[in-house]
Write an enzyme that holds these catalytic residues in place. Structure first.
Site, PDB file in Angstrom:
ATOM      1  N   ARG A  95      29.018  28.556  51.223  1.00 22.53           N
ATOM      2  CA  ARG A  95      29.796  29.588  50.529  1.00 22.53           C
ATOM      3  C   ARG A  95      31.056  29.947  51.312  1.00 22.53           C
ATOM      4  O   ARG A  95      31.675  30.990  51.057  1.00 22.53           O
ATOM      5  CB  ARG A  95      28.922  30.827  50.298  1.00 22.53           C
ATOM      6  CG  ARG A  95      27.725  30.565  49.378  1.00 22.53           C
ATOM      7  CD  ARG A  95      26.989  31.855  49.028  1.00 22.53           C
ATOM      8  NE  ARG A  95      26.297  32.412  50.176  1.00 22.53           N
ATOM      9  CZ  ARG A  95      25.027  32.147  50.506  1.00 22.53           C
ATOM     10  NH1 ARG A  95      24.338  31.286  49.779  1.00 22.53           N
ATOM     11  NH2 ARG A  95      24.462  32.713  51.550  1.00 22.53           N
ATOM     12  N   CYS A 118      52.301  33.813  47.074  1.00 22.87           N
ATOM     13  CA  CYS A 118      51.897  34.392  45.786  1.00 22.87           C
ATOM     14  C   CYS A 118      50.455  33.997  45.482  1.00 22.87           C
ATOM     15  O   CYS A 118      49.623  34.845  45.184  1.00 22.87           O
ATOM     16  CB  CYS A 118      52.829  33.910  44.675  1.00 22.87           C
ATOM     17  SG  CYS A 118      54.515  34.522  44.827  1.00 22.87           S
ATOM     18  N   SER A 137      50.677  37.666  42.714  1.00 24.32           N
ATOM     19  CA  SER A 137      51.878  37.860  41.904  1.00 24.32           C
ATOM     20  C   SER A 137      52.090  36.631  41.036  1.00 24.32           C
ATOM     21  O   SER A 137      52.122  35.509  41.555  1.00 24.32           O
ATOM     22  CB  SER A 137      53.095  38.085  42.819  1.00 24.32           C
ATOM     23  OG  SER A 137      54.280  38.199  42.067  1.00 24.32           O
ATOM     24  N   ASP A 165      54.458  34.920  38.187  1.00 21.59           N
ATOM     25  CA  ASP A 165      55.606  34.708  37.298  1.00 21.59           C
ATOM     26  C   ASP A 165      55.067  33.886  36.127  1.00 21.59           C
ATOM     27  O   ASP A 165      55.005  32.667  36.184  1.00 21.59           O
ATOM     28  CB  ASP A 165      56.707  33.970  38.056  1.00 21.59           C
ATOM     29  CG  ASP A 165      57.898  33.591  37.183  1.00 21.59           C
ATOM     30  OD1 ASP A 165      57.841  33.810  35.951  1.00 21.59           O
ATOM     31  OD2 ASP A 165      58.874  33.055  37.716  1.00 21.59           O
ATOM     32  N   TYR A 217      59.303  38.281  33.557  1.00 18.89           N
ATOM     33  CA  TYR A 217      60.610  38.847  33.880  1.00 18.89           C
ATOM     34  C   TYR A 217      61.336  39.202  32.591  1.00 18.89           C
ATOM     35  O   TYR A 217      61.145  38.565  31.544  1.00 18.89           O
ATOM     36  CB  TYR A 217      61.432  37.863  34.716  1.00 18.89           C
ATOM     37  CG  TYR A 217      60.996  37.813  36.160  1.00 18.89           C
ATOM     38  CD1 TYR A 217      61.380  38.812  37.049  1.00 18.89           C
ATOM     39  CD2 TYR A 217      60.191  36.788  36.635  1.00 18.89           C
ATOM     40  CE1 TYR A 217      60.977  38.786  38.375  1.00 18.89           C
ATOM     41  CE2 TYR A 217      59.778  36.750  37.952  1.00 18.89           C
ATOM     42  CZ  TYR A 217      60.177  37.757  38.825  1.00 18.89           C
ATOM     43  OH  TYR A 217      59.767  37.733  40.133  1.00 18.89           O
TER      44      TYR A 217
END
Length: 405
Positions: free
Chosen positions: A186, A206, A266, A268, A308
């Site tokens: 694991r 990201c 994050s 995009d 965006y």
């Protein structure tokens, strides 16, 4: 079956319907939702979106760049991959703008900057490097917090004395070794979020980590894999279960399936996420081949999932809309050069006329070359772009959108 395109366009629509407006570091502005997940069965095809044309060569080049431990964009630029150009140029401009105030220095344009990266090795070494980003963390994670180094480097002190000057950890090598020796672990994790080095990175990761998971294949699954992947029309199949297992083992047919889950802070969603899905799909295929396992499930855990503000119209275009009956009939006439007055729905269905402006195509298949050179001591072969063969990729046209840096 193509569920990945449907999941993706559903996510785009959810952001448009439920997203909240947020400011961001680029100054562009976003609409955002939090905490979503993408899941894809690799048996359904390679997860390269078909509702817009994807830059496959760029996806492969960037992943190979990561896996080679590189952090300088020169490798990317030399291979015509420009997705990190803006980050390197932004870093250069911070210095150039300050320097120009005191020395009348005229900064390069981005085009001139990239040309210098291509042609001037010293310039590339200084300004092409992005800091200790993905490749550095995956292949050369800093091992020691050094507090004392003797002048001749004969002694390193962090509470112990070291004679072997090994400062880094190769997380990819460790991962592959563990998969081969302890596949039920694991702890099959690779981490790019090195807190002590984030301030040295042009852009913090990201997608900051991924985890592997394996399971044993049933005899039925192994037989299906053999018939589908190896020999569809094989004759002389053995009878009992033991004989089948021996038959498959002699031919080195995988005994395990392997899944990959990545975590992303994050997202995009219009430009970045389609790349991330395909890149981690490719990474799963590469690792599966190395450890002789069957790629199973690809999972993305997504944090701040945003569009965006200058991607909204492009997202709507990719989501598309239902075609009217008249539009479908017009497409049918153009395709068949025939006219029909009755049973129109039958003929539209029979001749495969789409119901939607961006109806997904079937997913492509990926093949990795069997014989690839390997550098002595490396855990992976030295892959190049041409070693990855994408079969039967169909897509709708590209949709252009600006990249925010």
């Amino acid at each position: 079956m193509n569920n990945i395109d449907k999941q993706y366009t559903t996510l785009l629509q959810e952001i448009l319907d439920n997203g909240v407006e947020k400011k961001d570091r680029t100054g562009t502005g976003t609409i955002s939702v939090f905490g979503r997940q993408i899941r894809h069965k690799m048996s359904e095809g390679f997860p390269l979106l078909t509702t817009k044309k994807m830059g496959w060569k760029q996806i492969v080049t960037e992943l190979l760049w990561f896996l080679r431990g590189h952090t300088n964009i020169k490798y990317l630029v030399d291979n015509n991959c420009h997705i990190w150009d803006g980050d390197a140029y932004k870093n250069y401009m911070k210095w150039a703008n300050e320097h120009s105030k005191t020395n009348l220095y005229e900064p390069y344009t981005q085009e001139q900057f990239i040309n210098k990266i291509k042609t001037d090795d010293e310039f590339a070494k200084k300004w092409g490097d992005l800091g200790p980003i993905y490749g550095k963390q995956w292949r050369k994670w800093s091992k020691l917090e050094l507090t004392k180094i003797s002048p001749d480097l004969s002694e390193i002190w962090d509470g112990r004395t070291h004679t072997n000057l090994d400062y880094s950890i190769d997380q990819i090598a460790n991962l592959i070794s563990e998969l081969k020796t302890n596949p039920d672990s694991r702890r099959l994790i690779v981490n790019a979020w090195n807190v002590s080095e984030i301030d040295q990175m042009v852009l913090p990761p990201c997608h900051y980590g991924f985890q592997l998971y394996t399971r044993e294949l049933s005899l039925k699954e192994r037989i299906i894999y053999f018939r589908d992947k190896i020999s569809v029309n094989f004759e002389g199949w053995p009878g009992g279960n033991n004989e089948c297992e021996n038959f498959l083992n002699e031919r080195n047919i995988p005994t395990r399936a392997i899944s990959l889950m990545w975590n992303q802070r994050s997202v995009d969603t219009f430009l970045g996420l389609p790349f991330n899905i395909a890149s981690y799909g490719l990474l799963l295929e590469i690792i599966a081949k190395e450890v002789n396992m069957v790629p199973d499930e690809l999972i993305g855990n997504l944090g701040d999932v945003h569009l965006y503000s200058n991607h909204v119209e492009q997202a709507k275009e990719q989501i598309g809309r239902e075609l009217t009956l008249v539009e479908r009939y017009t497409l049918w006439k153009e395709k068949t050069n025939r006219v029909v007055n009755e049973n129109m729905s039958y003929w539209l269905l029979k001749d495969g006329i789409p119901k939607h402006t961006r109806e997904p195509y079937p997913l492509p298949k990926l093949k990795i070359q069997c014989e690839v050179k390997r550098t002595e001591g490396d855990c992976l072969p030295t892959y190049s772009l041409t070693d990855f063969i994408l079969e039967n990729y169909q897509s709708h046209p590209v949709i252009k959108a600006p990249l925010s840096n």
